[in-house]
Structure formats: C-alpha cells, structure tokens
Design an enzyme around this catalytic site. Structure first.
Site, mmCIF file in Angstrom:
data_model
loop_
_atom_site.group_PDB
_atom_site.id
_atom_site.type_symbol
_atom_site.label_atom_id
_atom_site.label_comp_id
_atom_site.label_asym_id
_atom_site.label_seq_id
_atom_site.Cartn_x
_atom_site.Cartn_y
_atom_site.Cartn_z
ATOM 1 N N ASP A 14 0.862 -1.187 0.000
ATOM 2 C CA ASP A 14 0.000 0.000 0.000
ATOM 3 C C ASP A 14 0.898 1.237 0.000
ATOM 4 O O ASP A 14 2.017 1.167 -0.508
ATOM 5 C CB ASP A 14 -0.962 -0.046 1.197
ATOM 6 C CG ASP A 14 -2.247 0.750 0.940
ATOM 7 O OD1 ASP A 14 -2.149 1.897 0.470
ATOM 8 O OD2 ASP A 14 -3.343 0.235 1.221
ATOM 9 N N HIS A 43 2.016 2.140 -3.132
ATOM 10 C CA HIS A 43 1.047 3.100 -3.663
ATOM 11 C C HIS A 43 1.544 4.539 -3.606
ATOM 12 O O HIS A 43 0.770 5.471 -3.716
ATOM 13 C CB HIS A 43 -0.297 2.978 -2.926
ATOM 14 C CG HIS A 43 -0.980 1.656 -3.153
ATOM 15 N ND1 HIS A 43 -2.226 1.362 -2.662
ATOM 16 C CD2 HIS A 43 -0.583 0.547 -3.813
ATOM 17 C CE1 HIS A 43 -2.564 0.126 -3.024
ATOM 18 N NE2 HIS A 43 -1.572 -0.383 -3.712
#
Ligand SMILES: *[C@@H]1O[C@H](CO)[C@@H](O)[C@H](O)[C@H]1NC(C)=O
Ligand SMILES: *[C@@H]1O[C@H](CO)[C@@H](O)[C@H](O)[C@H]1NC(C)=O
Ligand SMILES: *[C@@H]1O[C@H](CO)[C@@H](O)[C@H](O)[C@H]1NC(C)=O
Length: 394
Positions: free
Chosen positions: A219, A241
């Site tokens: 993430d 991310h």
C-alpha cells in the site's frame, strides 16, 4: 603481580565502560532465541531494567545470530534515563501462525508497541518479521482486523535507524505523537499484493525527518495523516502506492497537514507517486506541500489529487471538504504507465487553489502513447514547457 595489576586495570576499565553504557542483553534474562520459544517474558524483564536504569545510555540488546519469538508486547515509558536504546542485531519474529498469537489486553493495535519513551533510539542491523501471510489470508477471506507490526506513540525525539521489517500483518510502522523524530535507512518489505500493508504512517507529529529508506510494500510507502513540518527525502518506493497525504476527513472528521517537503524520491512501478486524498464531508486543510526532484518509473498516476476519495454517507449533500492549497510539484522526471499522468480531482465545495506545476517531464511508458492531464475545480499555474501540459488549470 604484573598479571594481577593488569587484570585490575582491565577490570576497572570494564566497570567504567559498562557503567557508561549499560547493556541489557535479553539472553541474560532467559530469552532462548531459538525462533519458536516465547521470549516475551525475557524481553519484558530486560525492558524493566533498561527503563529503570538512570545513568548512561541504557541499551536493550537483541543479539545477532538468533531469532526471538515475541507475542504482542508493549514497551512503555516514561523511563528514568533521558536516552534509551533498543538495539536489534538479531531477528525478532511474530508467532508464525494466527492461532499462536496471544493478546494480553484489549489493545490490539500493533504487535510491538512503544509508548511514552523520550529520547528513544531504535537501531537495527538485524530485522523484525511480522509473519503477515496468515493475516492477509484471514483479511481476504473474513475481513479480519489486523495489527500493525510496530507502533510508536508519544515518543518525542525518536530516532529509528537501519531497521529492516518484513511482512507486517497490516501497516508496518506508525508514528503518532512523535514530534522531532528522525527515521533513516529503514527497509520495509512486503509483497505487492499483500493487502493494505502501508509502510510508514505518520499522524499527530511535527518536525519529523524521514530519509534514505527503501519501502517495498502493498500500500502507501508513506502516509501522512496529520501533523506539520516534515521533510522526507531519499526514499525508494515500489512496489507500493506512493507517498500520500491522507486520506483525511474520513467520516466527516477534521484533518490538517501542512509544511510537508518531499524531495529526491524514486517511485518504481507504484500505483501513485505524489498523492493527496481527502474524503468528502471532512473539514480542515492540506497546505504548503512541496514534492520536488521526483523520479518515476512506470507509475500509474504520478501526480494525483483526489478530493472525492470516498463520499461521506454517499449523500454528497454535506457541504464540507478539506481545503487543499499551496501545493508545488517541481522537477518530476520519468514515465507514467497510464496516459493520465497528472490528475487533479478537486471538489466543487472548496476546490484546490494555488497548485504550482513546474519543470515536469512525464512521458508514457508506452513509446507510442502520449501522457495527458485532467483537472476539475483546480486553480493554479503550470509552466508551458511541462509534459504533459496542464492547461485544464483555472
Ligand atoms: C508537537 O508539536 C505540535 C505542533 O508543533 C504541538 O502542538 C504539540 O503540543 C507538540 N506535542 C508535544 C507533546 O510537545
Ligand atoms: C525541512 O526543510 C526546511 C528547508 O527545506 C527547513 O526549513 C525545515 O526546518 C526542515 N524541517 C525539518 C523537520 O527538518
Ligand atoms: C538523493 O537520495 C539518494 C538515495 O538515498 C542519495 O544517495 C542522494 O545523495 C540524494 N541526493 C540529494 C541531492 O540529496
């Protein structure tokens, strides 16, 4: 006589040295370090002595060459000495199977928690293993609540150095209420597809520095959820991310982030690069943010503002939003995986103001395609030489 004299001198030196820097080795407290015996109790006893020690730099030592299995634990201050060290030379591992985890209290936020420790220095050399795989599986099948691997709460002037942490069940490391912290040369690793395994989450902290670290996670590499004056530099992010401000304003809450300077970072095959995300219906602000000297390799959305991260109560009727202003993107180089390299989605409640895009050159990973930009309710200026051009700014 000579031998005895020499011995006495050595002995005195040893005493002087050990007083200057008392070392509390967990093996001396009965830890086995065999990788499967529960060593939590030994760590607790060692910590009690470290925290009580008044002089020098009391140091809890996790020696190298061994693996220590720990249950969820809290290392709590305040401690007597103004400087406390935690040296991880060996490996600290969470229980390998879910049924092996034992929670002692209702607090299930993290596997290892450090709180209320001033002048805390955590040094690596070894590693921590969060044994996240069964948790990811449990999350995917049953939406299990997962702990973070390591959390720091109310740790003013924390120094976290050279720590490697692999496979956290949830987010890897969080700092909350840790003003003046310095995080450097850390290495976080979890598979690309591990769900929501954020790297470093920062909230309620100011005057923080994060530098020269590698984050390969499932993430956000870094997420900033409240606080001010943070400098982030020399981060290699990917997979992951990107570096995100937010999400802020979830469930109509207040969120405020300002004076964040992200510099000299490299994003490799991440889903985002520089991202700001806020929920509809929240209130507060994101302002005075600079992202500069950024290298991008096949990043899906290199520059992204999303003020519609998720609608509050899905009504859209709530006329509140987190104000986004004074955001600078400067010296971006590299490639974007999708065509839309710059996407500035601001809402029609407060919108985004004074966005500055300067010296941007983001081309498509596909040599046959051209990158483009898109905006809604975004105000600011963009240099004419930017690639892609951002003519949609108002
Ligand atoms: C941390 O810094 C913030 C902002 O500078 C300040 O409001 C807060 O009181 C500080 N916290 C502590 C514990 O000093
Ligand atoms: C961040 O960098 C700016 C200059 O770029 C400096 O003024 C500020 O003090 C730095 N903050 C921290 C926490 O290092
Ligand atoms: C940028 O970051 C890299 C990687 O950490 C570092 O080696 C380099 O010195 C940094 N450059 C500048 C100008 O800060």
């Amino acid at each position: 006589m000579i031998m005895q004299g020499l011995f006495a001198i050595f002995f005195l030196c040893f005493v002087a040295f050990s007083q200057a820097k008392p070392i509390f080795n967990v093996l001396k407290y009965g830890a086995s370090g065999d990788g499967h015996t529960d060593d939590s109790h030994a760590f607790e006893k060692a910590w009690r002595d470290v925290c009580k020690a008044k002089k020098g730099n009391p140091t809890l030592l996790v020696p190298k060459g061994r693996t220590f299995m720990l249950q969820p634990m809290v290392f709590q201050g305040p401690c007597k000495s103004s400087s406390i060290n935690f040296k991880i030379r060996g490996i600290i591992s969470a229980p390998k199977e879910l049924k092996g985890w034992r929670w002692r209290s209702s607090e299930r936020g993290a596997w290892i928690q450090f709180m209320y420790i001033d002048g805390f220095v955590v040094k690596g050399g070894g590693a921590l293993n969060g044994q996240g795989a069964p948790w990811w599986d449990c999350f995917q099948k049953f939406r299990c609540q997962r702990p973070r691997a390591v959390s720091f709460h109310a740790c003013e002037h924390l120094k976290l150095r050279r720590v490697k942490l692999v496979n956290s069940p949830g987010g890897h490391i969080s700092l909350n209420g840790c003003n003046g912290s310095i995080v450097s040369n850390i290495h976080l690793v979890a598979p690309d597809e591990s769900p929501n395994t954020d790297g470093l989450g920062i909230s309620g902290s100011s005057h923080v520095k994060v530098r020269n670290s590698i984050m390969e996670v499932g993430d956000d590499c870094i997420t900033i959820n409240g606080g001010s004056n943070m400098n982030i530099s020399g981060i290699f992010c990917g997979p992951g991310h990107g570096i995100s401000i937010g999400s802020l304003g979830k469930g109509g809450t207040y969120g405020a982030v300002e004076e964040i300077h992200v510099r000299n970072c490299t994003f490799t095959r991440t889903s985002n690069g520089a991202r700001i995300k806020t929920w509809e219906g929240g209130f507060g602000y994101v302002r005075k943010i600079i992202f500069e000297d950024i290298i991008l390799k096949d990043v899906q959305y290199p520059v992204l503002i999303n003020q519609y991260y998720t609608a509050f109560a899905a009504t859209g009727g709530n006329k509140k939003a987190i104000k986004i202003s004074d955001i600078t993107y400067r010296n971006f180089r590299g490639t974007s995986y999708f065509e839309e390299a710059i996407k500035l989605m601001c809402d029609n409640v407060v919108g985004c103001t004074n966005l500055v895009l300067d010296n941007i050159k983001i081309t498509s990973s596909n040599p046959k395609m051209k990158t483009r930009s898109s905006c809604s309710n975004a105000h600011g200026k963009s240099s004419a030489s930017n690639i892609p051009q951002v003519s949609c700014l108002k």
